[in-house]
Write a protein that holds these residues in place. Structure first.
Motif, short mmCIF file in Angstrom:
data_model
loop_
_atom_site.label_atom_id
_atom_site.label_comp_id
_atom_site.label_asym_id
_atom_site.label_seq_id
_atom_site.Cartn_x
_atom_site.Cartn_y
_atom_site.Cartn_z
N VAL A 96 35.62 43.92 -30.34
CA VAL A 96 36.95 43.49 -30.80
C VAL A 96 37.97 44.63 -30.80
O VAL A 96 39.15 44.39 -31.00
CB VAL A 96 36.89 42.82 -32.19
N GLY A 97 37.52 45.85 -30.59
CA GLY A 97 38.43 46.98 -30.55
C GLY A 97 37.75 48.21 -29.98
O GLY A 97 36.53 48.32 -30.04
N LEU A 98 38.54 49.10 -29.41
CA LEU A 98 38.03 50.36 -28.87
C LEU A 98 38.99 51.49 -29.24
O LEU A 98 40.21 51.33 -29.17
CB LEU A 98 37.92 50.32 -27.34
N ILE A 99 38.40 52.61 -29.64
CA ILE A 99 39.17 53.83 -29.87
C ILE A 99 38.51 54.90 -29.01
O ILE A 99 37.30 55.14 -29.13
CB ILE A 99 39.14 54.25 -31.35
N GLY A 100 39.28 55.50 -28.12
CA GLY A 100 38.69 56.50 -27.25
C GLY A 100 39.73 57.27 -26.46
O GLY A 100 40.92 57.21 -26.74
N THR A 101 39.23 57.96 -25.44
CA THR A 101 40.07 58.79 -24.59
C THR A 101 40.15 58.16 -23.21
O THR A 101 39.14 57.74 -22.65
CB THR A 101 39.45 60.20 -24.46
N ILE A 102 41.34 58.13 -22.67
CA ILE A 102 41.54 57.54 -21.34
C ILE A 102 41.04 58.50 -20.27
O ILE A 102 41.48 59.64 -20.19
CB ILE A 102 43.02 57.19 -21.10
N GLU A 103 40.09 58.04 -19.46
CA GLU A 103 39.57 58.81 -18.33
C GLU A 103 40.36 58.53 -17.06
O GLU A 103 40.57 59.41 -16.24
CB GLU A 103 38.09 58.45 -18.08
N HIS A 143 40.06 53.15 -17.85
CA HIS A 143 38.69 53.54 -18.12
C HIS A 143 38.76 54.36 -19.40
O HIS A 143 39.42 55.40 -19.42
CB HIS A 143 38.09 54.36 -16.98
N ILE A 144 38.11 53.87 -20.46
CA ILE A 144 38.18 54.51 -21.77
C ILE A 144 36.81 55.07 -22.14
O ILE A 144 35.82 54.34 -22.15
CB ILE A 144 38.64 53.52 -22.85
N ASN A 145 36.78 56.37 -22.45
CA ASN A 145 35.56 57.04 -22.87
C ASN A 145 35.46 56.92 -24.40
O ASN A 145 36.27 57.46 -25.12
CB ASN A 145 35.60 58.51 -22.45
N VAL A 146 34.45 56.17 -24.84
CA VAL A 146 34.18 56.01 -26.27
C VAL A 146 32.83 56.64 -26.55
O VAL A 146 31.78 56.07 -26.23
CB VAL A 146 34.18 54.52 -26.68
N LYS A 189 46.63 60.31 -24.22
CA LYS A 189 45.25 60.21 -23.72
C LYS A 189 44.35 59.47 -24.70
O LYS A 189 43.41 58.79 -24.31
CB LYS A 189 44.67 61.60 -23.45
N ASN A 190 44.64 59.62 -26.00
CA ASN A 190 43.85 58.92 -27.02
C ASN A 190 44.48 57.56 -27.26
O ASN A 190 45.70 57.45 -27.39
CB ASN A 190 43.80 59.72 -28.32
N VAL A 191 43.63 56.54 -27.32
CA VAL A 191 44.15 55.18 -27.42
C VAL A 191 43.30 54.33 -28.36
O VAL A 191 42.09 54.54 -28.49
CB VAL A 191 44.25 54.54 -26.01
N LYS A 192 43.96 53.40 -29.03
CA LYS A 192 43.28 52.41 -29.86
C LYS A 192 43.74 51.04 -29.37
O LYS A 192 44.94 50.76 -29.36
CB LYS A 192 43.66 52.60 -31.33
N LEU A 193 42.80 50.22 -28.93
CA LEU A 193 43.14 48.91 -28.37
C LEU A 193 42.45 47.78 -29.12
O LEU A 193 41.30 47.89 -29.52
CB LEU A 193 42.71 48.83 -26.90
N HIS A 194 43.17 46.66 -29.27
CA HIS A 194 42.57 45.41 -29.70
C HIS A 194 41.96 44.81 -28.44
O HIS A 194 42.58 44.84 -27.37
CB HIS A 194 43.63 44.46 -30.26
N ILE A 195 40.76 44.26 -28.54
CA ILE A 195 40.04 43.80 -27.35
C ILE A 195 39.74 42.31 -27.42
O ILE A 195 39.35 41.78 -28.47
CB ILE A 195 38.70 44.57 -27.20
N SER A 196 39.92 41.64 -26.27
CA SER A 196 39.39 40.29 -26.07
C SER A 196 38.22 40.45 -25.12
O SER A 196 38.39 40.92 -23.99
CB SER A 196 40.44 39.36 -25.46
N HIS A 197 37.04 40.10 -25.58
CA HIS A 197 35.81 40.26 -24.81
C HIS A 197 35.48 38.91 -24.20
O HIS A 197 35.13 37.98 -24.91
CB HIS A 197 34.71 40.75 -25.75
N ILE A 198 35.60 38.80 -22.88
CA ILE A 198 35.36 37.54 -22.18
C ILE A 198 33.98 37.60 -21.53
O ILE A 198 33.72 38.46 -20.69
CB ILE A 198 36.42 37.29 -21.08
#
Length: 183
Positions: free
Chosen positions: A3-10, A18-21, A41-50
């Motif tokens: 439902v969410g990802l926090i990481g660094t954009i590769e 492409h997010i490195n978590v 480069k650092n990002v926090k996204l709300h995710i819809s997982h299909i």
């Protein structure tokens, strides 16, 4: 379910990241509007997982209202993730809410892959679309605080900011000030 990802954009392209978590790299599809909001480069996204029979896909959103819009569109018969993300790329949530509430078929037809019948069906099935009041982007919150510090009333600021199209704080404040002067 993710439902969410926090990481660094590769890697960043206009339609995916492409997010490195913590050493695991996820491919996340995004709208063009979301892509333009990502500056760091650092990002926090709300995710819809299909999850489909043949694949799993992640769709990411900085703005919770854009995620709400995407998820709502997926519930419509004949609208898949590609069409939903195309709509998110074409319209920001504020604009989309206006289009739906005004039943503006001609505006919705501007989305690649949507013809008159599809546009009509989407508008009928959605009925109305409203944004979450408490889920403002950080730019909206910062703009609201800036306008409050200038002495404007909170309810007046909220009404004006809902009509603004800008995404960054400085542009939002400028646009809101112009609209407040007309009131």
């Amino acid at each position: 379910m993710i439902v969410g990802l926090i990481g660094t954009i590769e890697k960043k392209e206009p339609t995916f990241l492409h997010i490195n978590v913590n050493g695991v790299i996820y491919e996340v599809f995004i709208s063009i509007n979301c892509s333009s909001e990502i500056k760091d480069k650092n990002v926090k996204l709300h995710i819809s997982h299909i999850v489909r029979e043949e694949s799993e896909s992640l769709y990411g959103f900085i703005d919770i209202n854009e995620k709400k819009m995407f998820d709502r569109l997926l519930k419509i018969n004949g609208v898949g993730p590609k069409v939903a993300i195309a709509i998110c790329s074409t319209f920001k949530p504020n604009t989309f809410a206006k289009i739906v509430n005004e039943k503006n078929v001609s505006m919705l037809k501007k989305v690649p892959g949507i013809g008159p019948k599809s546009a009509q069906r989407i508008l009928v099935e959605l009925g109305e679309f409203s944004l979450e009041e408490g889920a403002l982007s950080s730019s909206h919150i910062e703009a609201q605080m800036a306008l409050e510090s200038l002495g404007f009333k909170k309810d007046q600021i909220q009404k004006v900011l809902q009509k603004c199209e800008s995404t960054d704080t400085a542009s939002l404040v400028k646009e809101a000030l112009k609209k407040i002067q007309k009131i």
